[in-house]
Design an enzyme around this catalytic site. Structure first.
Site, PDB file in Angstrom:
ATOM      1  N   ARG A  71       0.789  -1.226   0.000  1.00 12.23           N
ATOM      2  CA  ARG A  71       0.000   0.000   0.000  1.00 12.23           C
ATOM      3  C   ARG A  71       0.825   1.283   0.000  1.00 12.23           C
ATOM      4  NH1 ARG A  71      -2.688  -3.911   2.464  1.00 12.23           N
ATOM      5  NH2 ARG A  71      -4.870  -4.143   1.873  1.00 12.23           N
ATOM      6  N   HIS A  96      -0.644  -2.661  -4.668  1.00  9.96           N
ATOM      7  CA  HIS A  96      -0.050  -3.544  -5.683  1.00  9.96           C
ATOM      8  C   HIS A  96      -0.028  -2.925  -7.089  1.00  9.96           C
ATOM      9  CE1 HIS A  96       0.212  -6.531  -2.648  1.00  9.96           C
ATOM     10  NE2 HIS A  96      -0.971  -7.104  -2.772  1.00  9.96           N
ATOM     11  N   HIS A 169       3.636 -12.811  -5.568  1.00 12.47           N
ATOM     12  CA  HIS A 169       2.425 -12.931  -4.760  1.00 12.47           C
ATOM     13  C   HIS A 169       1.845 -14.347  -4.817  1.00 12.47           C
ATOM     14  CE1 HIS A 169      -1.246 -11.570  -2.772  1.00 12.47           C
ATOM     15  NE2 HIS A 169      -0.601 -10.452  -2.484  1.00 12.47           N
ATOM     16  N   ASP A 240      -1.748  -9.981   8.258  1.00 13.57           N
ATOM     17  CA  ASP A 240      -1.558  -9.237   7.004  1.00 13.57           C
ATOM     18  C   ASP A 240      -0.629  -8.073   7.350  1.00 13.57           C
ATOM     19  OD1 ASP A 240      -1.694  -8.285   4.465  1.00 13.57           O
ATOM     20  OD2 ASP A 240      -3.822  -7.737   4.505  1.00 13.57           O
ATOM     21  N   GLU A 297       5.740 -12.498   1.099  1.00 11.12           N
ATOM     22  CA  GLU A 297       6.064 -11.528   0.056  1.00 11.12           C
ATOM     23  C   GLU A 297       7.230 -10.624   0.438  1.00 11.12           C
ATOM     24  OE1 GLU A 297       2.499  -9.164  -0.659  1.00 11.12           O
ATOM     25  OE2 GLU A 297       1.363 -10.695   0.370  1.00 11.12           O
TER      26      GLU A 297
HETATM   27  C1  BGC Z   1      -2.056  -7.656   1.001  1.00 11.59           C
HETATM   28  C2  BGC Z   1      -3.493  -7.833   1.422  1.00 11.59           C
HETATM   29  C3  BGC Z   1      -4.371  -7.946   0.240  1.00 11.59           C
HETATM   30  C4  BGC Z   1      -3.892  -9.097  -0.616  1.00 11.59           C
HETATM   31  C5  BGC Z   1      -4.689  -9.309  -1.879  1.00 11.59           C
HETATM   32  C6  BGC Z   1      -1.684  -8.835   0.155  1.00 11.59           C
HETATM   33  O1  BGC Z   1      -0.381  -8.709  -0.310  1.00 11.59           O
HETATM   34  O2  BGC Z   1      -1.182  -7.552   2.087  1.00 11.59           O
HETATM   35  O3  BGC Z   1      -3.881  -6.742   2.240  1.00 11.59           O
HETATM   36  O4  BGC Z   1      -5.709  -8.155   0.612  1.00 11.59           O
HETATM   37  O5  BGC Z   1      -2.543  -8.884  -0.963  1.00 11.59           O
HETATM   38  O6  BGC Z   1      -4.765  -8.165  -2.595  1.00 11.59           O
END
Ligand code: BGC
Length: 332
Positions: A71, A96, A169, A240, A297
């Protein structure tokens, strides 16, 4: 009527032992990794059978996420006095790489090795795309090694300074039947983590994991952490969060281990970046259940463009961004 949707190409990598991976030219997606075990080949990733399904996927399943993964608060940052507004696609924030990031682009095949153990894909992101400055060239190489290592080697260059942060991811599920990954054991080489607000933005502090649900310094079962009733975990419906890796050098070092007692498959993740987002698949839906996969990640910290005390995430003209992630599967 002629279809306007370009077909997605699938590339298979394989070694003599059967260790294999499947990569798509859409999002440079890692669709599958099959690991040789005593009981045969085990698929260790969540993925969709039909490549076209990835077009509508919003879980970033197996994708290379960027130009800035994770983010950026309000999609805003300032460089040399100029404010940049990025696209907003997660609540009030940029996530992302935005509404149409690198994960949702077709990539070009640069080269594949004759031995089918390596493939390089590249893509171009023009100046202003999703609001980012600079024309950026990106290249990702996936290489399988006979010792059950998959190396993801990511490189990028730019003609204007820009924040840049790629990650893989992939959602891991090491159980042979892909039942919930909540039984997996996780170890993270991090004594500190980044506390966040309810919308996932780091507060700027680096806190000790001791006596918190973020203490993964020893292998421990995910269920206890995901079901912790502290507001920090409950507000995210699980883990998360970003971890501050103990090794902050630019050399590739061990960041985390994931193990399934059900299958005996044991994964080690190595990286040369300073942070590791652990996402326990809290929001998985559709073809998958929440907690059915775990993302490990490696990356710069979230919202680094607005946190000058976080490790530097800006890519400058003349420099080359270089990120290596290694997934190593131990013989079981
Ligand atoms: C993020 C999550 C998100 C997910 C799918 C992850 O890398 O940390 O907050 O919901 O990706 O978008």
């Amino acid at each position: 009527m002629k279809s306007t949707v370009e077909p997605i190409r699938q590339y298979e990598l394989t070694t003599a032992t059967g260790f294999s991976a499947s990569v798509l030219n859409y999002g440079a997606i890692l669709q599958s990794i099959k690991v040789p075990t005593e009981s045969g080949l085990t698929e260790v990733l969540l993925g969709y059978q039909q490549p076209q399904t990835y077009l509508d996927d919003d879980a970033y399943m197996g994708a290379i996420a960027g130009r800035y993964c994770n983010r950026i608060a309000d999609g805003l940052f300032t460089l040399s006095g100029k404010a940049y507004q990025l696209s907003i696609n997660s609540g009030a924030h940029h996530l992302h790489g935005g509404t149409h990031g690198l994960s949702h682009k077709y990539w070009q095949l640069e080269q594949s090795s004759e031995s089918s153990q390596s493939i390089t894909l590249k893509t171009f992101s023009p100046d202003s795309e999703q609001g980012y400055p600079g024309n950026v060239q990106v290249e990702v190489t996936y290489t399988l090694q006979a010792d059950n290592k998959l190396i993801i080697d990511m490189k990028a260059t730019t003609d204007k300074i820009t924040p840049f942060n790629l990650t893989g991811h992939a959602y891991f599920n090491l159980n042979t039947d892909h039942s919930s990954a909540i039984n997996h054991h996780l170890k993270v080489y991090a004594d500190k983590y980044l506390p966040i607000d309810d919308s996932g933005i780091p507060t700027g502090e680096l806190l000790s994991v001791a006596k918190t649900p973020f203490d993964f310094r020893e292998l421990s079962e995910l269920s206890a952490h995901v079901n912790d009733d502290s507001p920090a975990v409950a507000s995210q419906k699980g883990i998360d969060h970003n971890f501050v890796l103990n090794d902050q050098s630019e050399s590739v070092t061990l960041a985390a281990e994931l193990y399934s007692p059900q299958s005996g498959v044991h994964l080690k993740v190595h990286t040369n970046k300073p942070g590791l987002q652990i996402y326990t698949g809290n929001h998985l839906s559709g073809d998958f259940e929440p907690y059915q996969g775990v993302c490990l990640e490696p990356q710069y910290y979230p919202n680094s463009p607005n946190q000058s005390e976080f490790p530097e995430c800006f890519l400058k003209p003349g420099d080359t961004y270089h990120h290596q992630i290694i997934y190593e599967f131990l013989n079981t």
